[in-house]
Design a protein around this motif. Sequence first.
Motif, PDB file in Angstrom:
ATOM      1  N   UNK A 180      40.295  55.725  84.776  1.00  0.00           N
ATOM      2  CA  UNK A 180      40.964  54.750  83.903  1.00  0.00           C
ATOM      3  C   UNK A 180      41.270  53.434  84.621  1.00  0.00           C
ATOM      4  N   UNK A 181      41.195  52.360  83.883  1.00  0.00           N
ATOM      5  CA  UNK A 181      41.676  51.074  84.363  1.00  0.00           C
ATOM      6  C   UNK A 181      43.207  51.082  84.343  1.00  0.00           C
ATOM      7  N   UNK A 182      43.804  49.967  84.740  1.00  0.00           N
ATOM      8  CA  UNK A 182      45.268  49.878  84.682  1.00  0.00           C
ATOM      9  C   UNK A 182      45.774  49.992  83.246  1.00  0.00           C
ATOM     10  N   UNK A 183      44.924  49.655  82.290  1.00  0.00           N
ATOM     11  CA  UNK A 183      45.292  49.786  80.879  1.00  0.00           C
ATOM     12  C   UNK A 183      45.086  51.197  80.358  1.00  0.00           C
ATOM     13  N   UNK A 184      44.553  52.085  81.208  1.00  0.00           N
ATOM     14  CA  UNK A 184      44.362  53.477  80.793  1.00  0.00           C
ATOM     15  C   UNK A 184      43.077  53.734  80.047  1.00  0.00           C
ATOM     16  N   UNK A 192      37.320  58.837  78.982  1.00  0.00           N
ATOM     17  CA  UNK A 192      38.000  58.614  80.246  1.00  0.00           C
ATOM     18  C   UNK A 192      39.031  59.713  80.473  1.00  0.00           C
ATOM     19  N   UNK A 193      39.278  60.043  81.727  1.00  0.00           N
ATOM     20  CA  UNK A 193      40.311  61.011  82.083  1.00  0.00           C
ATOM     21  C   UNK A 193      41.658  60.292  82.197  1.00  0.00           C
ATOM     22  N   UNK A 194      42.722  60.974  81.814  1.00  0.00           N
ATOM     23  CA  UNK A 194      44.057  60.401  81.982  1.00  0.00           C
ATOM     24  C   UNK A 194      44.444  60.433  83.449  1.00  0.00           C
TER      25      UNK A 194
END
Length: 248
Positions: A180-184, A192-194
Motif C-alpha cells: 500500500x501507498x501512504x493512502x492505503x 492491495x494488502x492492508x
Amino acid sequence: MPNLQLRHLVLAFAGLSLAAPASAAEASGAWQLGPEARVTPVRVSMMSPLPAAPRVFAITPERRALLNTIRYAEGTWANGQEVGYRILFGGSLFDSLDRHPNRVMRTARYASAAAGAYQFMPFTWDMVTRAMGIPDFGPESQDQAALFLVQRRGALHLADRGELSPDLAARLAPEWASFPTLAGRSFYGQPVKRLNDLRRFYEQNLAQLRNEAAAVWEDVAIRQAPPACNDASLSCQLERVGEPSTAR
C-alpha cells in the motif's frame, strides 16, 4: 545543440524510465484486460541516484523477514517452501530455474508475465540481471534481485531497522503493486494488502527468524572447551609455551 549532446540528452531521459515502471505491466503485478481497459498516465516519483549494488547482499533476519513479507503480499509465500520461487502469475508453476520463464498468464481480469517469489516482470528482471550479473533464476538469485530493487527504491536502510513502517511500505509500492501507498491504495490500482496485515506477518516472521539466529549463537557459546592439556607429552609442552605467563 551538437548531435552528441542531443544523443546524451535522449539517453538521459531514457534512463529515467528505469527509475520506476511506466505502467502496471512493468511492475511486479498485472495489467487489466477487456474493452474498458485504457492506458492511463502514471505519476512516477523521482528517485535519488543510488550507489552501485554489491554483487551479494547480506541476508539478515530483518532483510529475510521483509523478503518473506513481499512473498506473502504477492501470494507466493507457500509456507516458506521453495516452490514459491516457481510460481507464475495466476498460481501455476514453471519447471526450470535457469532463466525467467517470460510467459504471459491470464485470469478473468488480468494478464501478466510476472514470475517467481517476488513476481518479477521480464523487463525488471532483465534490468536487474544486467546490473548484478545474476546467472540464473534460482532462489538465491531471486532473493538478491529483490534486495537490489529494495535498495533501488531507497528503502534498504529502512528495512534494516526491523520494522515495517508506512514509509517503507510506500517506498516499495511502486515496485510491488500489492504493497500500500501512504493512502492505503495500490500504486497501480490493483488489489492491495492492508498495512496492518503485512506488519503482523512481518513481526511474527522476524521474531521467529531472530529466535532461530539466537539459538545458533547460543549453541556456539555453550559448547564445551577442550580439556586442559596436563600430561607430559611434547604437544602439551609446546602448548604451555604459548600460554601467557602468570608470574607477577
